[in-house]
Write a protein that holds these residues in place. Structure first.
Motif, PDB file in Angstrom:
ATOM      1  N   THR A   1      -8.066   6.162  -3.322  1.00 60.67           N
ATOM      2  CA  THR A   1      -8.247   6.444  -2.069  1.00 60.67           C
ATOM      3  C   THR A   1      -9.783   6.812  -1.733  1.00 60.67           C
ATOM      4  OG1 THR A   1      -8.316   8.979  -2.194  1.00 60.67           O
ATOM      5  CG2 THR A   1      -5.943   8.307  -2.044  1.00 60.67           C
ATOM      6  N   THR A   2     -10.132   6.557  -0.545  1.00 60.48           N
ATOM      7  CA  THR A   2     -11.522   6.626  -0.210  1.00 60.48           C
ATOM      8  C   THR A   2     -11.546   6.750   1.449  1.00 60.48           C
ATOM      9  OG1 THR A   2     -13.765   5.536  -0.408  1.00 60.48           O
ATOM     10  CG2 THR A   2     -11.845   4.209   0.115  1.00 60.48           C
ATOM     11  N   HIS A   3     -12.826   7.394   2.040  1.00 57.63           N
ATOM     12  CA  HIS A   3     -12.869   7.627   3.399  1.00 57.63           C
ATOM     13  C   HIS A   3     -14.112   6.504   3.702  1.00 57.63           C
ATOM     14  CE1 HIS A   3     -10.308  10.791   4.270  1.00 57.63           C
ATOM     15  NE2 HIS A   3     -10.856  11.498   3.399  1.00 57.63           N
ATOM     16  N   ILE A   4     -14.487   5.659   2.613  1.00 57.19           N
ATOM     17  CA  ILE A   4     -15.649   4.802   2.770  1.00 57.19           C
ATOM     18  C   ILE A   4     -14.996   3.568   3.028  1.00 57.19           C
ATOM     19  CG2 ILE A   4     -17.746   3.867   1.948  1.00 57.19           C
ATOM     20  CD1 ILE A   4     -18.227   6.661   0.588  1.00 57.19           C
ATOM     21  N   LEU A   5     -14.812   2.831   4.003  1.00 57.09           N
ATOM     22  CA  LEU A   5     -14.086   1.749   4.277  1.00 57.09           C
ATOM     23  C   LEU A   5     -14.530   0.593   3.875  1.00 57.09           C
ATOM     24  CD1 LEU A   5     -12.415   2.907   8.122  1.00 57.09           C
ATOM     25  CD2 LEU A   5     -11.473   3.248   5.562  1.00 57.09           C
ATOM     26  N   GLU A   6     -15.884   0.226   4.011  1.00 51.35           N
ATOM     27  CA  GLU A   6     -16.567  -0.697   3.277  1.00 51.35           C
ATOM     28  C   GLU A   6     -16.316  -0.693   1.809  1.00 51.35           C
ATOM     29  OE1 GLU A   6     -18.387   1.839   4.513  1.00 51.35           O
ATOM     30  OE2 GLU A   6     -19.504   0.785   6.406  1.00 51.35           O
ATOM     31  N   GLU A   7     -16.093   0.402   1.102  1.00 46.81           N
ATOM     32  CA  GLU A   7     -15.736   0.536  -0.291  1.00 46.81           C
ATOM     33  C   GLU A   7     -14.166  -0.024  -0.434  1.00 46.81           C
ATOM     34  OE1 GLU A   7     -17.157   4.066  -1.720  1.00 46.81           O
ATOM     35  OE2 GLU A   7     -15.023   4.479  -2.383  1.00 46.81           O
ATOM     36  N   ALA A   8     -13.441   0.293   0.536  1.00 49.19           N
ATOM     37  CA  ALA A   8     -12.064  -0.279   0.559  1.00 49.19           C
ATOM     38  C   ALA A   8     -12.081  -1.760   0.668  1.00 49.19           C
ATOM     39  CB  ALA A   8     -11.237   0.242   1.573  1.00 49.19           C
ATOM     40  N   GLU A   9     -12.789  -2.207   1.569  1.00 51.66           N
ATOM     41  CA  GLU A   9     -12.819  -3.816   1.997  1.00 51.66           C
ATOM     42  C   GLU A   9     -13.590  -4.243   0.596  1.00 51.66           C
ATOM     43  OE1 GLU A   9     -14.446  -4.207   5.632  1.00 51.66           O
ATOM     44  OE2 GLU A   9     -14.046  -6.212   5.723  1.00 51.66           O
ATOM     45  N   TYR A  10     -14.286  -3.992   0.020  1.00 49.14           N
ATOM     46  CA  TYR A  10     -15.168  -4.660  -1.108  1.00 49.14           C
ATOM     47  C   TYR A  10     -14.158  -4.587  -2.196  1.00 49.14           C
ATOM     48  CZ  TYR A  10     -18.542  -5.361  -4.916  1.00 49.14           C
ATOM     49  OH  TYR A  10     -19.254  -5.772  -5.967  1.00 49.14           O
ATOM     50  N   LEU A  11     -13.286  -3.536  -2.586  1.00 52.58           N
ATOM     51  CA  LEU A  11     -12.622  -3.495  -3.741  1.00 52.58           C
ATOM     52  C   LEU A  11     -11.083  -3.857  -3.700  1.00 52.58           C
ATOM     53  CD1 LEU A  11     -13.403  -2.223  -6.392  1.00 52.58           C
ATOM     54  CD2 LEU A  11     -12.382  -0.017  -5.605  1.00 52.58           C
ATOM     55  N   CYS A  12     -10.391  -3.571  -2.469  1.00 52.80           N
ATOM     56  CA  CYS A  12      -8.873  -3.580  -2.613  1.00 52.80           C
ATOM     57  C   CYS A  12      -8.335  -4.856  -2.248  1.00 52.80           C
ATOM     58  CB  CYS A  12      -8.464  -2.494  -1.452  1.00 52.80           C
ATOM     59  SG  CYS A  12      -8.775  -0.883  -2.047  1.00 52.80           S
ATOM     60  N   ASP A  13      -7.118  -5.167  -2.987  1.00 56.92           N
ATOM     61  CA  ASP A  13      -6.513  -6.252  -2.932  1.00 56.92           C
ATOM     62  C   ASP A  13      -5.330  -6.062  -1.297  1.00 56.92           C
ATOM     63  OD1 ASP A  13      -7.080  -7.910  -5.129  1.00 56.92           O
ATOM     64  OD2 ASP A  13      -6.329  -6.556  -6.239  1.00 56.92           O
TER      65      ASP A  13
ATOM     66  N   SER B   1       5.139  -0.257  -2.544  1.00 58.36           N
ATOM     67  CA  SER B   1       5.090  -0.997  -3.692  1.00 58.36           C
ATOM     68  C   SER B   1       3.986  -1.588  -4.302  1.00 58.36           C
ATOM     69  CB  SER B   1       6.168  -2.239  -3.747  1.00 58.36           C
ATOM     70  OG  SER B   1       6.400  -2.587  -2.414  1.00 58.36           O
ATOM     71  N   VAL B   2       3.521  -1.520  -5.293  1.00 63.34           N
ATOM     72  CA  VAL B   2       2.072  -1.898  -5.912  1.00 63.34           C
ATOM     73  C   VAL B   2       2.452  -2.878  -7.098  1.00 63.34           C
ATOM     74  CG1 VAL B   2      -0.217  -1.523  -6.848  1.00 63.34           C
ATOM     75  CG2 VAL B   2       1.069   0.192  -4.957  1.00 63.34           C
ATOM     76  N   GLU B   3       1.779  -4.327  -6.996  1.00 61.67           N
ATOM     77  CA  GLU B   3       2.131  -5.003  -7.986  1.00 61.67           C
ATOM     78  C   GLU B   3       1.065  -4.826  -9.167  1.00 61.67           C
ATOM     79  OE1 GLU B   3       2.137  -9.434  -6.910  1.00 61.67           O
ATOM     80  OE2 GLU B   3       3.146  -8.611  -5.090  1.00 61.67           O
ATOM     81  N   SER B   4       1.366  -4.900 -10.486  1.00 62.71           N
ATOM     82  CA  SER B   4       0.381  -4.909 -11.334  1.00 62.71           C
ATOM     83  C   SER B   4      -0.590  -5.741 -11.525  1.00 62.71           C
ATOM     84  CB  SER B   4       1.149  -4.845 -12.772  1.00 62.71           C
ATOM     85  OG  SER B   4       1.449  -6.336 -13.011  1.00 62.71           O
ATOM     86  N   GLY B   5      -1.839  -5.325 -11.955  1.00 64.36           N
ATOM     87  CA  GLY B   5      -3.340  -6.089 -11.682  1.00 64.36           C
ATOM     88  C   GLY B   5      -3.889  -6.002 -10.588  1.00 64.36           C
ATOM     89  N   LYS B   6      -3.471  -5.231  -9.619  1.00 62.21           N
ATOM     90  CA  LYS B   6      -4.098  -5.064  -8.408  1.00 62.21           C
ATOM     91  C   LYS B   6      -4.675  -3.958  -8.138  1.00 62.21           C
ATOM     92  CE  LYS B   6      -1.899  -8.760  -6.455  1.00 62.21           C
ATOM     93  NZ  LYS B   6      -2.399  -9.926  -6.205  1.00 62.21           N
ATOM     94  N   ILE B   7      -5.672  -3.869  -7.065  1.00 58.56           N
ATOM     95  CA  ILE B   7      -6.115  -2.628  -6.500  1.00 58.56           C
ATOM     96  C   ILE B   7      -5.674  -2.214  -5.410  1.00 58.56           C
ATOM     97  CG2 ILE B   7      -8.444  -1.347  -6.168  1.00 58.56           C
ATOM     98  CD1 ILE B   7     -10.158  -3.565  -7.681  1.00 58.56           C
ATOM     99  N   PHE B   8      -5.047  -1.154  -5.138  1.00 64.55           N
ATOM    100  CA  PHE B   8      -4.155  -0.785  -4.132  1.00 64.55           C
ATOM    101  C   PHE B   8      -5.171   0.436  -3.309  1.00 64.55           C
ATOM    102  CE2 PHE B   8      -0.978   1.298  -1.538  1.00 64.55           C
ATOM    103  CZ  PHE B   8      -0.426   0.372  -1.024  1.00 64.55           C
ATOM    104  N   GLY B   9      -5.782   0.268  -1.977  1.00 65.26           N
ATOM    105  CA  GLY B   9      -6.263   1.408  -1.405  1.00 65.26           C
ATOM    106  C   GLY B   9      -5.572   2.122  -0.469  1.00 65.26           C
ATOM    107  N   PHE B  10      -5.583   3.208  -0.551  1.00 68.89           N
ATOM    108  CA  PHE B  10      -4.621   4.295   0.302  1.00 68.89           C
ATOM    109  C   PHE B  10      -5.652   5.078   1.179  1.00 68.89           C
ATOM    110  CE2 PHE B  10      -1.445   7.755   0.229  1.00 68.89           C
ATOM    111  CZ  PHE B  10      -0.240   6.898   1.032  1.00 68.89           C
ATOM    112  N   LEU B  11      -5.706   4.850   2.431  1.00 71.95           N
ATOM    113  CA  LEU B  11      -6.633   5.274   3.521  1.00 71.95           C
ATOM    114  C   LEU B  11      -5.987   6.155   4.327  1.00 71.95           C
ATOM    115  CD1 LEU B  11      -8.640   2.016   4.237  1.00 71.95           C
ATOM    116  CD2 LEU B  11      -8.997   3.341   2.278  1.00 71.95           C
TER     117      LEU B  11
END
Ligand SMILES: Nc1ncnc2c1ncn2[C@@H]1O[C@H](COP(=O)(O)OP(=O)(O)OP(=O)(O)O)[C@@H](O)[C@H]1O
Ligand SMILES: [Mg+2]
Length: 317
Positions: A190-202, A25-35
């Motif tokens: 989705t990304t394999h760069i985890l710093e990126e997921a950390e920087y971006l994702c809620d 479940s992904v709420e609207s207005g969020k950035i959801f990262g799928f790793l």
């Protein structure tokens, strides 16, 4: 409101179960990262959520619309940038954006405005007249991502959008995405760069072998799985033999003693630290510097995936 709601979705290719009972479940207005590792099922999940392929079973609701019943209604409201490169070799960069806008029925005035905005935002102005065939792979990826922003949408799926981008292009894209989310867009990414997921994702979900093995905010993932911390203590010149003094600390995990730096890596780092400080003080050893190395999302990822693989092995899967 939930933008994405998937319940118990499965998808097989022949005898390979690529997606093995996923709830999302992904709420609207969020950035959801799928790793997840290569082959874990990320792209397959994205294809299911964007109605490009049907699930073997399970239900998917996108922006309140039943995706199996009304796939075209879903597609009109979403954007998708697939992992697979896609471009027309003979079109110029600016024409690629323009044509994409036409495909989406964006009016001419808005198209012109958006083309200029995107050429600038994605640093494509200098190569706007070049054909897609004659630009670099990273530049082509930037065009592929940029063109998706030609049309209005409520939800955008990005499958490794930053693959092949240099660090400044990557940061530029992430900040552009953040701006769009502030304006109300929801992102599944989705990304394999985890710093990126950390920087971006809620919120982040980690998938392994078709199953979701963790889902939480980056901070909560660290709290749950990142108890091991590394603390470095730099000390002044010592006459005494450091390792014999520190023997008193007991059987904690002191990794190494490089010159005058003591490194503690333990789930009880704070307690080990207190003991070491006491020993150092009672031996009149001065501390020059002390630093805590924060647990990275990369370590969490490796731990969570390793645990999941080990539990599969022990349960015979
Ligand atoms: N078209 C297909 N036909 C058969 N098997 C497929 C197909 N597409 C994917 N698979 C298999 O399904 C599983 C999941 O693949 P998927 O592409 O979803 O992984 P991924 O998590 O996106 O990996 P990556 O990080 O490498 O992009 C893999 O075992 C893959 O080999
Ligand atoms: Mg993939």
């Amino acid at each position: 409101m939930l933008c994405i709601e998937a319940k118990s979705i499965f998808r097989s290719y022949g005898n390979v179960t690529a997606v093995d009972g996923i709830d999302l479940s992904v709420e609207s207005g969020k950035i959801f990262g799928f790793l997840g590792p290569n082959g874990a099922g990320k792209t397959t999940t994205m294809k299911l959520l964007t109605t490009l392929i049907p699930p073997s079973s399970g239900s998917i609701t996108i922006l309140g619309i039943d995706a199996s019943r009304h796939p075209l209604d879903v597609r009109k409201k979403i954007g998708v940038v697939l992992q697979q490169p896609s471009y027309e070799p003979t079109l110029t960069v600016e024409k690629s954006l323009e044509k994409y806008g036409m495909m989406w029925d964006v009016d001419a005035k808005t198209r012109r405005k958006r083309v200029e905005e995107l050429l600038t935002a994605f640093d494509l102005q200098d190569i706007r007249k070049k054909k897609n065939d004659d630009i670099s792979i990273g530049q082509r990826r930037r065009v592929q991502v940029a063109r998706e922003f030609m049309h209005d949408m409520d939800l955008l799926f990005l499958d490794e959008p930053t693959a092949g981008l240099d660090p400044s292009a990557r940061r530029g894209l992430l900040d552009y995405i953040k701006g769009k989310v502030r304006d109300g867009l929801t992102i599944f990414f989705t990304t394999h760069i985890l710093e990126e997921a950390e920087y971006l994702c809620d919120e982040i979900a980690i998938i392994n072998r078709g199953k979701i093995i963790a889902v939480d905010t980056p901070d909560e993932l660290k709290n749950k799985f990142g108890r091991e911390k590394t603390i470095k203590i730099r000390i002044g010149k010592v006459e005494q033999d450091l390792s014999s003094i520190l023997q008193e600390v007991g059987d904690y995990d002191i990794l190494h003693d490089e010159g005058t730096v003591i490194t503690i890596h333990s789930a009880d780092s704070e307690q080990v630290l207190v003991k070491i400080l006491q020993v150092l003080q009672s031996n009149n050893i001065t501390i020059e510097d002390l630093s805590v190395v924060p647990t990275s999302l990369e370590e969490i990822f490796l731990t969570v995936v390793k645990n999941s693989n080990e539990s599969n092995i022990s349960s015979g899967k």
